[in-house]
Write a protein that holds these residues in place. Sequence first.
Motif, PDB file in Angstrom:
ATOM      1  N   UNK A 172     -10.084  34.014 -53.888  1.00  0.00           N
ATOM      2  CA  UNK A 172     -10.628  35.246 -54.463  1.00  0.00           C
ATOM      3  C   UNK A 172      -9.783  35.719 -55.651  1.00  0.00           C
ATOM      4  N   UNK A 173      -8.479  35.522 -55.556  1.00  0.00           N
ATOM      5  CA  UNK A 173      -7.601  35.869 -56.680  1.00  0.00           C
ATOM      6  C   UNK A 173      -7.975  35.068 -57.919  1.00  0.00           C
ATOM      7  N   UNK A 174      -8.212  33.787 -57.741  1.00  0.00           N
ATOM      8  CA  UNK A 174      -8.587  32.919 -58.860  1.00  0.00           C
ATOM      9  C   UNK A 174      -9.957  33.290 -59.420  1.00  0.00           C
ATOM     10  N   UNK A 175     -10.892  33.658 -58.558  1.00  0.00           N
ATOM     11  CA  UNK A 175     -12.218  34.091 -59.009  1.00  0.00           C
ATOM     12  C   UNK A 175     -12.113  35.332 -59.891  1.00  0.00           C
ATOM     13  N   UNK A 176     -11.298  36.293 -59.443  1.00  0.00           N
ATOM     14  CA  UNK A 176     -11.146  37.536 -60.208  1.00  0.00           C
ATOM     15  C   UNK A 176     -10.450  37.251 -61.537  1.00  0.00           C
ATOM     16  N   UNK A 177      -9.385  36.462 -61.495  1.00  0.00           N
ATOM     17  CA  UNK A 177      -8.645  36.140 -62.720  1.00  0.00           C
ATOM     18  C   UNK A 177      -9.538  35.419 -63.728  1.00  0.00           C
ATOM     19  N   UNK A 178     -10.346  34.489 -63.236  1.00  0.00           N
ATOM     20  CA  UNK A 178     -11.244  33.742 -64.117  1.00  0.00           C
ATOM     21  C   UNK A 178     -12.293  34.658 -64.740  1.00  0.00           C
ATOM     22  N   UNK A 179     -12.829  35.582 -63.938  1.00  0.00           N
ATOM     23  CA  UNK A 179     -13.846  36.503 -64.458  1.00  0.00           C
ATOM     24  C   UNK A 179     -13.249  37.442 -65.499  1.00  0.00           C
ATOM     25  N   UNK A 180     -11.994  37.845 -65.298  1.00  0.00           N
ATOM     26  CA  UNK A 180     -11.327  38.723 -66.264  1.00  0.00           C
ATOM     27  C   UNK A 180     -11.103  37.995 -67.592  1.00  0.00           C
ATOM     28  N   UNK A 181     -10.730  36.735 -67.515  1.00  0.00           N
ATOM     29  CA  UNK A 181     -10.511  35.954 -68.730  1.00  0.00           C
ATOM     30  C   UNK A 181     -11.817  35.761 -69.506  1.00  0.00           C
TER      31      UNK A 181
END
Length: 264
Positions: A172-181
């Motif tokens: 979930x951390x990676x999903x959020x980080x990717x969406x922010x980028x």
Amino acid sequence: MFLNLKNKKKKYPHIKKGKGHPLILLHGLMGGLSNFKALFDFFPNKGYKVIIPSLPLYKMPLLFTNIYSLSKYIIQFLIEIGIKKATLIGNSLGGHIALIIAKKRIDLVHSVVLTGSSGLYEKTFGSVFPKRENYEYIRKKSQEVFYDPNIATKKLVDEVFDIVNDKKKVIKTLYIAKSAMKYNMSKDLSVIQQPICLIWGKQDHVTPPEVAKEFHKLLPHSELHWIDKCGHVPMMEHPKKFIKILEKWLSKFDFNHENFLYKI
């Protein structure tokens, strides 16, 4: 954490203190409520209502685990508790969320304070967490967030280590980080008309000084303030300097006037 939620079962878990103009504090992806301890202790005594919501980083369905959903969550939270014309204060991912809300819901946002905000460019772990089972690697990565590596206490490093080694949380951390980028706001900033205060660490390696300068250039009504010998989380690393800058900036507004005019 220094700050604990009294009732974690609330629909929108949060802590609040004080009365007056609302300051909504939004933490980052690997941060928490305790990052804002100094502000939470100081500003309620200065005539402000300070509110820190807990972002549901690991509680949303994977399909909705993204920065857009987090922004929608905070919008619903503000409506639920009856907050209008608040000052949103966001660090890292929290700053990005604040900008999205300022653009979408001008009725809810009086002003925004950004510190180490994402939204343009940031250096992250990338699409994976390499060596995530290596405690020493995580310790060094945690220390890189600060100018003074001692700010990354063992407790803080342990919390990060636990997150990146929890399979559900790391995904979930990676999903959020990717969406922010992906949600780059360079073309959106010119339409944000609220006053913006940028408080940046000169030695921020996550969102480098060039990011702050670009925000300042693209945001029509922004001020840029620097804190020297400071990394990505100024309100933790130099809380007194951060508070001094923020208090002075907030004093420009007459919050007793319905239109929050600048004081002359």
